[in-house]
Design an enzyme around this catalytic site. Structure first.
Site, short mmCIF file in Angstrom:
data_model
loop_
_atom_site.label_atom_id
_atom_site.label_comp_id
_atom_site.label_asym_id
_atom_site.label_seq_id
_atom_site.Cartn_x
_atom_site.Cartn_y
_atom_site.Cartn_z
N LYS A 49 -15.87 -18.23 45.74
CA LYS A 49 -16.45 -17.42 44.67
C LYS A 49 -17.37 -18.31 43.85
CE LYS A 49 -15.93 -13.13 43.19
NZ LYS A 49 -15.42 -11.95 43.90
N ASP A 62 -21.32 -9.70 43.04
CA ASP A 62 -20.13 -9.33 42.26
C ASP A 62 -20.71 -8.78 40.95
OD1 ASP A 62 -16.99 -9.78 42.39
OD2 ASP A 62 -17.53 -10.26 40.34
#
Ligand code: GLU
Length: 450
Positions: A130, A170
């Site tokens: 991430k 995201d």
């Protein structure tokens, strides 16, 4: 970290907190997983003999970097960029980039940690990662966003690659940002390759990728409902958020005959008792994706209630699909939901329920689908985008949608396999945590001291 063959959850958490101070969301995400895994690990001591837990909470690599960029007035601005390469036991690091002012190391470590289990559950060969930045795209011009993305990628590009690490979107990173990031990667690396997912359809993207997280969550919720002989038909549904995940959640719920009555953003929520039909949804998509306005404008346009500074969990609904952000449902919200007759919560966002909220759902034995299972459809179709890039072919909408649907059914089956309790209640949280863990842990065992 030291390790013993038997898990002492409190001691493990104390050591984790001491070693990773000021990262409450990371502690929360790890604690949830450890609680689910404790019995399983004690019954299968091979994992702890090899220190899997101590290794799995330690990122393989953390990259932090300066992102300087010029705003439209010519002022020098600086943000912080991150990429957490958490685990590559079963495939290249894979996971989104978040651009939001709340982004910090702890938030991204929690997201990267969740991603490892989520990606494992998809059945596809993807490790977990991430990244992102505390850059706030809100109120920025397209040119400012482009300059920021170019500067961000100028550092990130040396750490990623189609067989190494494949970022995606995201919160705050959608089609526009992926375009700017991809363009800059291509210039720097001098190759056209599937290094990012969520790309535009004419330059390597997959059909159904924008829809995938929302559709996938509704498919997952539908599988949970089926175990009770229920469906979306005629149900009132509370959705939070109004971005990509929320939008395609509404579209799929409408298709299945449910009625969505709420949407929200960080300023407040709207309540539309008649339901957000496809025409209104199209307007929301224009408002959020093109005009980049606030959800309050929905209330002005359609003459419905807007509640400033609140979340929608006080409204009455049969099903709740939180699709905004972490810790958006606390213990009191959860109690209100259950008291109001909500019997199914399926998480489109990552970790939207606090530990207290999860306790309420589990004690009341309602259908509770945790994000790492329920929202895995997004990254699953990212995995399918990687496959299409590798074979240099594009699959049809129907093909991708069918694969997505099957993956969500398989994730549901994994949760049933590992999460069914003696009384027949399915604890999907335990099921997802154990099911996601086994594949990664076995790969780590096979690969030695990695
Ligand atoms: N950000 C999404 C998630 O939380 C998608 C990641 C991806 O497509 O790589 O799973």
């Amino acid at each position: 970290m030291t390790h013993s063959p038997f898990i002492n959850v409190d001691a493990f958490m104390a050591e984790l907190k001491a070693k990773n101070p000021a990262e409450p969301e990371f502690h929360q995400a790890v604690h949830e997983v450890i609680l689910s895994l404790a019995d399983f690990l004690n019954e299968n001591p091979k994992y702890q003999k090899a220190g899997i837990l101590e290794r799995i909470v330690e990122p393989e690599r953390v990259i932090m970097f300066r992102v300087p960029w010029l705003d439209d007035q010519g002022n020098m601005r600086v943000n912080r960029g991150f990429r957490i390469e958490m685990n590559s036991a079963i495939g290249p690091y894979k996971g989104g980039l978040r651009f939001h002012p709340t982004v910090n190391l702890g938030i991204l470590k929690f997201l990267a940690f969740e991603q490892v289990f989520k990606n494992s559950l998809t059945t596809l060969p993807m490790g977990g990662g991430k990244g992102g930045s505390d850059f706030d795209p809100k109120g920025k011009s397209d040119n400012e966003v482009m300059r920021f993305c170019q500067s961000f990628m100028t550092e990130l590009y040396r750490h990623i690659g189609p067989n190494t690490d494949v970022p995606a979107g995201d919160i705050g990173v959608g089609g526009r940002e992926i375009g700017y990031l991809f363009g800059q990667y291509k210039r720097l690396a001098n190759e056209f390759t599937g290094v990012l997912t969520g790309k535009g359809i004419n330059w390597g993207g997959s059909l159904i990728r924008p829809e995938a997280t929302g559709y996938g969550n509704v498919y997952f919720a539908n599988e949970m409902l089926k175990t009770k002989g229920e469906s979306f038909e005629g149900k009132t549904v509370l959705v939070s958020g109004s971005g990509n995940v929320a939008q395609y959640t509404v579209e799929k719920v409408n298709e299945l005959g449910g009625k969505v009555v709420t949407l929200s953003d960080s300023s407040g929520y709207i309540y539309d008792p008649d339901g957000i039909d496809n025409e209104k949804l199209e307007w929301v998509m224009y408002l959020k994706n093109i005009k980049r306005g606030r959800i309050k404008e929905y209330a002005d346009k359609y003459g419905v209630k807007y509640v400033e500074g609140a979340r929608p969990w006080g409204e009455k609904g049969d099903i709740a699909l939180p699709s905004a952000t972490q810790n958006e449902i606390d213990g009191n919200d959860a109690k209100t939901l259950v008291d109001n007759g909500c019997f199914c919560v399926s998480e489109g966002a990552n970790m939207p329920s606090t530990p207290d909220a999860i306790d309420v759902f589990l004690k009341n034995e309602i259908l509770y689908g945790p994000g790492k299972a329920a929202n895995a459809g997004g990254v699953a179709v990212s995995g399918l985008e990687m496959t299409q890039n590798s074979i240099r072919l594009s699959w049809s909408r129907e093909e991708v949608d069918e694969k997505l649907h099957n993956i969500m059914k398989e994730i549901h089956a994994t949760c049933i396999k590992y999460g069914t309790k003696e009384n027949g209640f399915v604890n999907y949280m335990d099921g997802a945590n154990i099911g996601g863990f086994v594949k990664v842990a076995d790969a780590m065992l096979a690969q030695g001291a990695v």
